[in-house]
Design an enzyme around this catalytic site. Structure first.
Site, mmCIF file in Angstrom:
data_model
loop_
_atom_site.group_PDB
_atom_site.id
_atom_site.type_symbol
_atom_site.label_atom_id
_atom_site.label_comp_id
_atom_site.label_asym_id
_atom_site.label_seq_id
_atom_site.Cartn_x
_atom_site.Cartn_y
_atom_site.Cartn_z
ATOM 1 N N HIS A 101 0.808 -1.221 0.000
ATOM 2 C CA HIS A 101 0.000 0.000 0.000
ATOM 3 C C HIS A 101 0.846 1.277 0.000
ATOM 4 O O HIS A 101 0.546 2.249 0.703
ATOM 5 C CB HIS A 101 -0.973 -0.007 1.186
ATOM 6 N N HIS A 175 -10.078 1.215 0.614
ATOM 7 C CA HIS A 175 -10.063 -0.010 1.421
ATOM 8 C C HIS A 175 -11.328 -0.148 2.275
ATOM 9 O O HIS A 175 -11.259 -0.491 3.455
ATOM 10 C CB HIS A 175 -8.807 -0.022 2.296
ATOM 11 N N GLU A 309 -11.661 -3.696 -3.575
ATOM 12 C CA GLU A 309 -10.635 -2.702 -3.879
ATOM 13 C C GLU A 309 -10.440 -2.628 -5.390
ATOM 14 O O GLU A 309 -9.778 -3.478 -5.978
ATOM 15 C CB GLU A 309 -9.337 -3.079 -3.172
HETATM 16 C C1 GAL Z 1 -5.278 -5.841 1.588
HETATM 17 C C2 GAL Z 1 -4.186 -6.830 1.336
HETATM 18 C C3 GAL Z 1 -4.147 -7.721 2.545
HETATM 19 C C4 GAL Z 1 -3.926 -6.933 3.808
HETATM 20 C C5 GAL Z 1 -4.889 -5.767 3.882
HETATM 21 C C6 GAL Z 1 -4.560 -4.821 4.995
HETATM 22 O O1 GAL Z 1 -5.454 -5.021 0.471
HETATM 23 O O2 GAL Z 1 -4.444 -7.567 0.171
HETATM 24 O O3 GAL Z 1 -3.154 -8.709 2.373
HETATM 25 O O4 GAL Z 1 -2.613 -6.476 3.849
HETATM 26 O O5 GAL Z 1 -4.904 -5.060 2.694
HETATM 27 O O6 GAL Z 1 -5.003 -5.307 6.207
#
Ligand code: GAL
Length: 343
Positions: A101, A175, A309
């Site tokens: 991210h 998210h 997402e």
């Molecule tokens: C998602 C990712 C997960 C986890 C989450 C954050 O987008 O694919 O593996 O890291 O974010 O809690």
């Protein structure tokens, strides 16, 4: 329709957009995030997204919940990539040594500039942020905006825009976690899910993509006709979902017609349809295992929510057919996702 502004702690604000049907969309300038999405039903109001009651809770518990994610959503393998012949090493922030991210902190930890916009058809809050050249290792001054809108058709719309002064990578997402029961303690297992995707990305155990696009036919990830999430979680032969104790995968959307994704509550009273111009949707079923969180006076556990997402697939910089995330100074980034609420 109206917009109200209130204090969300530590110098941050909460903006409440309410439409004529009683739908309330609360967003904060802290991480340009969605905090609450409340819909009326014949058995009372339901808050159908996960979120906390103050900005501080996000900092101490989980800052990704509901946030705008960037510069690059998902994992960049080893935090390394090549752009126009030059190799970049960006900040890594996972145990396995990858960038997640956009490194941390990133968009989710910033207080964004905000502006309320009212038109005849909708109310909006536009958040803007400039990520400076070199932030977490990424090149270019990146000027970004994300606009949250609510209209009287019960649509929550997200529009992203960005420009850069040097060639860089850009692949933002939101998210948001849905739980259409309105109760964070009820796992999403009983929800019915439809995803118009013929293929998903196969993952390594550390969450990075292998580069393989796999046909969903015959796998636990075939959601082309509505099926209960429980049927996916409980399927005996599902090596990919067993790796993560749920879904944490990019699905390549077929964009046939109508909604790309439909989620329906177990009692059939609430559903969300997602329509996006993005090629991929990463679905994460809050596979938090034993990690519990305090949320709105309750305890959020394993499978307490599900994300949609919308973005280009993680791994796009490594694998050509995973999408395009290079942004050049002569381009304007634009993306749009609509979440249509039915209740
Ligand atoms: C998602 C990712 C997960 C986890 C989450 C954050 O987008 O694919 O593996 O890291 O974010 O809690």
């Amino acid at each position: 329709m109206e917009v109200r502004q209130s204090d969300f702690g530590n110098g941050t604000n909460l903006f409440s957009m309410v439409n004529d049907n009683g739908v309330r969309l609360d967003v904060s300038d802290f991480g340009a995030r969605i905090v609450n999405l409340v819909v009326p039903t014949d058995t009372g109001e339901r808050n159908i997204v996960l979120g906390f009651e103050s900005s501080e809770d996000y900092t101490t518990q989980d800052s990704y919940i509901g946030a705008t994610i960037g510069r690059v959503a998902g994992r960049i393998n080893s935090g390394r990539f090549k752009l126009d012949g030059k190799t970049y090493q960006v900040q890594t922030n996972t145990e396995a040594g990858h960038t997640l991210h956009g490194g941390a902190p990133s968009f989710e930890g910033k207080i964004w500039q905000s502006q309320i916009i009212r038109t005849e058809d909708e109310v909006s809050v536009m958040f803007t942020l400039t990520s400076p050249d070199g932030e977490n290792g990424f090149p270019g001054n990146l000027t970004t905006s994300v606009t949250y809108s609510l209209n009287n058709q019960n649509e929550w719309t997200l529009v992203y825009q960005a420009q850069t002064d040097q060639t860089t990578l850009y692949n933002p997402t939101n998210h948001v976690y849905f739980n259409l029961t309105g109760d964070v303690e009820t796992p999403i297992d009983g929800h019915e899910l439809t995803v118009m995707a013929d293929q998903f990305a196969v993952l390594n155990s550390d969450g990075t993509v292998t580069g393989e696009k796999r046909d969903v036919s015959g796998t636990s990830f075939d959601f082309r006709t509505a099926k209960s999430l429980k049927d996916c979680f409980e399927l005996a032969n599902g090596a990919q979902k067993d790796l993560f104790s749920g879904i944490d995968h990019p699905f390549f959307l077929s964009h046939e017609k109508g909604a790309d994704v439909i989620l329906q509550s177990p009692d059939g009273k609430v559903s969300v349809e997602v329509e996006t111009d993005q090629e991929t949707i990463v679905i994460f079923t809050a596979n938090f295992g034993q990690d519990k969180m305090d949320m709105r006076g309750k305890t959020l556990g394993h499978h307490g929510g599900i994300t949609f997402e919308t973005q280009a697939a993680p791994g796009a910089i490594e694998f050509e057919d995973f999408g395009e995330i290079v942004l050049r100074p002569d381009q304007v980034y634009h993306a749009k996702t609509i979440y249509r609420l039915k209740f």
